[in-house]
Design a protein around this motif. Sequence first.
Motif, mmCIF file in Angstrom:
data_model
loop_
_atom_site.group_PDB
_atom_site.id
_atom_site.type_symbol
_atom_site.label_atom_id
_atom_site.label_comp_id
_atom_site.label_asym_id
_atom_site.label_seq_id
_atom_site.Cartn_x
_atom_site.Cartn_y
_atom_site.Cartn_z
ATOM 1 N N LEU A 37 0.539 -1.386 0.166
ATOM 2 C CA LEU A 37 0.434 0.220 0.017
ATOM 3 C C LEU A 37 0.504 1.197 -0.049
ATOM 4 N N GLU A 176 -4.489 8.476 -3.896
ATOM 5 C CA GLU A 176 -4.374 7.226 -3.514
ATOM 6 C C GLU A 176 -5.140 7.115 -1.765
ATOM 7 N N GLN A 195 -8.213 2.137 0.347
ATOM 8 C CA GLN A 195 -6.165 1.352 0.900
ATOM 9 C C GLN A 195 -7.266 -0.212 1.244
#
Lengths: 245, 253
Positions: A37, A176, A195
């Motif tokens: 990640l 992200e 994530q």
Amino acid sequence: MDNTIVFPGVVPRLLRVLTKTFAEMGYPGRLVAVEGLDGSGKSTQVYLLKRWLQLQGLKVFFTEWNSSEIVKSATSKGKKMELLTPTTFSLIHATDFADRYERQLVPLLKAGYLVLCDRYVFTAFARDVVRGCPMDWVRGLYDFACLPDLTFFFKADLEVSLNRILQGRPQLKYFEAGMDLGLSADIQESFRIFQGRLLEQYLSMSTEFHFSLIDANETIEPQQEILRTLVAKNIPLADFQFVLT
Amino acid sequence: MKRSPAKKRPLTSRIRRHIVTPRRTRHRFYGHGLPGVDASALGGKLIVVEGADGSGRSTQIAKLVEWLEAVGHATVQVGLKRSNLVSEELDQAKRGNILSRTTLSLFYATDFADQIENRILPALRAGFMVLCDRYIYTLMARDLVRGMDETWLKNLYSIALEPDAVFYLNVSPENLVQRNFAKDFALDYWESGMDLGLSRDMFDSFLKYQRMVMDQFRHLQTIYNFTIVNGDRPPEVIHRELQRKIESIVAGP
């Protein structure tokens, strides 16, 4: 979806080349990929690995996800102007990967290089699927590529990743944090959800693609020690010396 | 209440009588389609014109636009390499001839995907007649000639919407040469397949390459079932043929 038809004559076939590593395909070079990640610390680790190999005088090449010159300008324009949909997001990253794969990775691996990749096809498999692209479509896009000879997956807790990113820069990035998915208006909350989903995807691939799991909650040094040990164990490093005649 | 005897029906409805409103039809994708996109109720029609440079594509599309607008349909024109996302970069890459095959192929697919999501689908939803100057078939034929894997290409383009009509203007390579020379006295590098190294001689290469593309189109026709139109005829004759076919598509079954 029932408003789809299947191409006549197509036998669904996943993973054509994607089942063989470069070693198994007879390349003299070896490819090591790091995955994880955002904020898992994999870039720091792969940098230290690169330095270790270089300082031994070995033939090393390092490449990053999303770095091909020609494709990059389109990607950054797409991201800035929010032109990207899950499908074009996926395709533009596949284009970037193909460019680096065909122009750099394959020739270097044929020339017997150790190639280090900060992210490989698994990043696309995880991200694009989380964004809603069908898994076998995405895997089909990348099935011209061979598997890495070693894949390290840096597994960190979400809070650890989040803190690492926020220590380095003041804000999370739009993509992200998966803000394009509209998971939450709060960017940190969106990051955690997005994530978290990526982590699920990665872990579901872990066995199939033989990931070596690294505990990324640890400090830098013990992780690097494991990395170097595993690389030395799996790759005959002495064969990668520069030999100039 | 007073009623005017002259005005039996409002004016708009009397005029509208002559314009056929196309039936909303269920469109399909060739495969998975696009995540989050529902193609089941699109108002417009997707009409594709395929063929080599010099096959008369632009002439036919111009005639179709004129005719469709004359009979009251709104049109939108799209073509390859016209996306906001990557068209500049694609041009740049082609000029330098620096990208390898898979990369170029994916770049074109990105351009195509951007246009299908941002231009073609919105236009169809709004009930426009969408005229495509080339579609996935050209992209696939070019790549097949260059040895790309057919299954890979089919998976790649499973995001494409199945058009309501595809017309492939088939023109003999000899005729194509003459038309290209008549237009600008030169043959295009890519349309001559010079990247394939078939011949150092551009004229020879053009003929060889166009024959190879034609073979691939014939092969694709067996899969996608598009209409092969004899392009070696006068433009007016071809136009009337396309017009007839499109009329029946608009009228619906």
